[in-house]
Write a protein that holds these residues in place. Sequence first.
Motif, PDB file in Angstrom:
ATOM      1  N   ASP A  87      -6.487  48.187  86.392  1.00 15.86           N
ATOM      2  CA  ASP A  87      -6.727  49.285  87.318  1.00 15.86           C
ATOM      3  C   ASP A  87      -5.435  49.922  87.805  1.00 15.86           C
ATOM      4  N   TYR A  88      -4.351  49.167  87.800  1.00 10.77           N
ATOM      5  CA  TYR A  88      -3.106  49.688  88.339  1.00 10.77           C
ATOM      6  C   TYR A  88      -1.935  49.004  87.639  1.00 10.77           C
ATOM      7  N   LEU A  89      -0.974  49.797  87.224  1.00 10.87           N
ATOM      8  CA  LEU A  89       0.245  49.264  86.629  1.00 10.87           C
ATOM      9  C   LEU A  89       1.412  49.637  87.524  1.00 10.87           C
ATOM     10  N   GLY A  90       1.981  48.665  88.192  1.00 14.63           N
ATOM     11  CA  GLY A  90       3.171  48.897  89.009  1.00 14.63           C
ATOM     12  C   GLY A  90       4.402  48.571  88.183  1.00 14.63           C
ATOM     13  N   LEU A  91       4.721  49.434  87.219  1.00 18.18           N
ATOM     14  CA  LEU A  91       5.806  49.131  86.292  1.00 18.18           C
ATOM     15  C   LEU A  91       7.164  49.410  86.909  1.00 18.18           C
ATOM     16  N   GLU A  92       8.063  48.457  86.705  1.00 17.69           N
ATOM     17  CA  GLU A  92       9.459  48.601  87.126  1.00 17.69           C
ATOM     18  C   GLU A  92      10.344  48.149  85.985  1.00 17.69           C
ATOM     19  N   GLN A  93      11.527  48.741  85.921  1.00 18.59           N
ATOM     20  CA  GLN A  93      12.461  48.385  84.860  1.00 18.59           C
ATOM     21  C   GLN A  93      12.888  46.925  85.016  1.00 18.59           C
ATOM     22  N   LEU A  94      12.919  46.215  83.901  1.00 22.63           N
ATOM     23  CA  LEU A  94      13.403  44.839  83.893  1.00 22.63           C
ATOM     24  C   LEU A  94      14.869  44.861  84.278  1.00 22.63           C
ATOM     25  N   ASP A  95      15.247  44.065  85.287  1.00 23.80           N
ATOM     26  CA  ASP A  95      16.620  44.135  85.783  1.00 23.80           C
ATOM     27  C   ASP A  95      17.609  43.264  85.010  1.00 23.80           C
ATOM     28  N   ASP A  96      17.143  42.511  84.053  1.00 26.41           N
ATOM     29  CA  ASP A  96      18.016  41.691  83.212  1.00 26.41           C
ATOM     30  C   ASP A  96      18.278  42.456  81.903  1.00 26.41           C
ATOM     31  N   ASN A  97      19.404  43.157  81.831  1.00 21.37           N
ATOM     32  CA  ASN A  97      19.703  44.011  80.675  1.00 21.37           C
ATOM     33  C   ASN A  97      19.822  43.224  79.382  1.00 21.37           C
ATOM     34  N   ALA A  98      20.416  42.032  79.441  1.00 19.88           N
ATOM     35  CA  ALA A  98      20.567  41.218  78.228  1.00 19.88           C
ATOM     36  C   ALA A  98      19.192  40.808  77.692  1.00 19.88           C
ATOM     37  N   LEU A  99      18.301  40.408  78.585  1.00 17.41           N
ATOM     38  CA  LEU A  99      16.945  40.043  78.166  1.00 17.41           C
ATOM     39  C   LEU A  99      16.213  41.260  77.614  1.00 17.41           C
ATOM     40  N   ALA A 100      16.396  42.413  78.252  1.00 17.72           N
ATOM     41  CA  ALA A 100      15.735  43.628  77.782  1.00 17.72           C
ATOM     42  C   ALA A 100      16.154  43.955  76.358  1.00 17.72           C
ATOM     43  N   GLU A 101      17.443  43.851  76.060  1.00 21.84           N
ATOM     44  CA  GLU A 101      17.930  44.139  74.705  1.00 21.84           C
ATOM     45  C   GLU A 101      17.390  43.117  73.703  1.00 21.84           C
ATOM     46  N   LYS A 102      17.318  41.865  74.132  1.00 26.28           N
ATOM     47  CA  LYS A 102      16.763  40.828  73.269  1.00 26.28           C
ATOM     48  C   LYS A 102      15.291  41.102  72.970  1.00 26.28           C
ATOM     49  N   LEU A 103      14.536  41.474  74.003  1.00 27.11           N
ATOM     50  CA  LEU A 103      13.105  41.723  73.842  1.00 27.11           C
ATOM     51  C   LEU A 103      12.827  42.900  72.908  1.00 27.11           C
ATOM     52  N   LYS A 104      13.697  43.895  72.926  1.00 26.80           N
ATOM     53  CA  LYS A 104      13.505  45.045  72.035  1.00 26.80           C
ATOM     54  C   LYS A 104      13.546  44.630  70.569  1.00 26.80           C
ATOM     55  N   GLN A 105      14.246  43.530  70.277  1.00 28.04           N
ATOM     56  CA  GLN A 105      14.382  43.049  68.898  1.00 28.04           C
ATOM     57  C   GLN A 105      13.264  42.085  68.486  1.00 28.04           C
ATOM     58  N   VAL A 106      12.498  41.613  69.454  1.00 24.74           N
ATOM     59  CA  VAL A 106      11.445  40.640  69.180  1.00 24.74           C
ATOM     60  C   VAL A 106      10.290  41.317  68.450  1.00 24.74           C
ATOM     61  N   GLU A 107       9.782  40.657  67.418  1.00 24.88           N
ATOM     62  CA  GLU A 107       8.588  41.161  66.737  1.00 24.88           C
ATOM     63  C   GLU A 107       7.361  40.810  67.574  1.00 24.88           C
ATOM     64  N   GLY A 108       6.338  41.597  67.449  1.00 27.05           N
ATOM     65  CA  GLY A 108       5.103  41.288  68.160  1.00 27.05           C
ATOM     66  C   GLY A 108       4.710  42.312  69.199  1.00 27.05           C
ATOM     67  N   TRP A 109       5.504  43.392  69.354  1.00 28.21           N
ATOM     68  CA  TRP A 109       5.089  44.462  70.260  1.00 28.21           C
ATOM     69  C   TRP A 109       3.809  45.087  69.709  1.00 28.21           C
ATOM     70  N   GLU A 110       2.818  45.260  70.551  1.00 27.67           N
ATOM     71  CA  GLU A 110       1.532  45.811  70.112  1.00 27.67           C
ATOM     72  C   GLU A 110       1.171  47.029  70.947  1.00 27.67           C
ATOM     73  N   TYR A 111       0.407  47.921  70.349  1.00 26.77           N
ATOM     74  CA  TYR A 111      -0.044  49.106  71.061  1.00 26.77           C
ATOM     75  C   TYR A 111      -1.051  48.705  72.134  1.00 26.77           C
ATOM     76  N   GLY A 112      -0.884  49.266  73.325  1.00 25.13           N
ATOM     77  CA  GLY A 112      -1.817  49.012  74.407  1.00 25.13           C
ATOM     78  C   GLY A 112      -3.162  49.647  74.126  1.00 25.13           C
ATOM     79  N   ALA A 113      -4.213  49.060  74.678  1.00 19.66           N
ATOM     80  CA  ALA A 113      -5.565  49.573  74.468  1.00 19.66           C
ATOM     81  C   ALA A 113      -6.135  50.030  75.807  1.00 19.66           C
ATOM     82  N   GLY A 114      -6.955  51.043  75.757  1.00 20.80           N
ATOM     83  CA  GLY A 114      -7.577  51.549  76.967  1.00 20.80           C
ATOM     84  C   GLY A 114      -6.755  52.661  77.586  1.00 20.80           C
TER      85      GLY A 114
END
Length: 200
Positions: free
Chosen positions: A36-63
Amino acid sequence: MKNIRFYEAEKYKTADYEIVDEKIYKTYETGSESDDYLGLEQLDDNALAEKLKQVEGWEYGAGEMLEDYLILNYEGRKYYRDIEDVGTDNDIVMVNMDDPSNSPKEIFVTSIVFEAEPDLGENSPSEPVISQYPLEDILDKFYVYLHDDYVDENTSDTINSYVEFASEDIEDIRAVLSILGKHVYNVDEGDYIDIKIEPV
């Protein structure tokens, strides 16, 4: 319950599970997220963010709420990226600050597959629901809880039954694995019913 074996579920090969011991996996138990609500905020750990961008498994959101995002489940948390920004300078990793999984609980899990024994009061393996006993007694004896009842496997397999056990204490999972290769059943002891765990 007879012919009790370890069941290596396909989900154990995903990023949500980490093998920590023979037949034991670590994962995270999270609450359910509201769409019902997404309170999205930027991840404050830049190193983790860069690592996550390389991780396989990102999927398209539904709904309607999630269709503009790529979503990654990683170590018990959900991460989001705006599809339009992926690959640009505006590509950031976000977290939902209202998501209960922001404080995931570490748990240990293992799964078994076994043959039910209708002649000892258990449901037939062709029934999709596993008998309450002796399963309930196993949960009580080893201080574990049922984490996944493998609905698809139990519905499609007419010979075997499948369950996953979980605990916050890895020693409980090590202990419950002692039933592998054993015969587990209930015996009427007069005023009460007792669980029996015997070598085959």
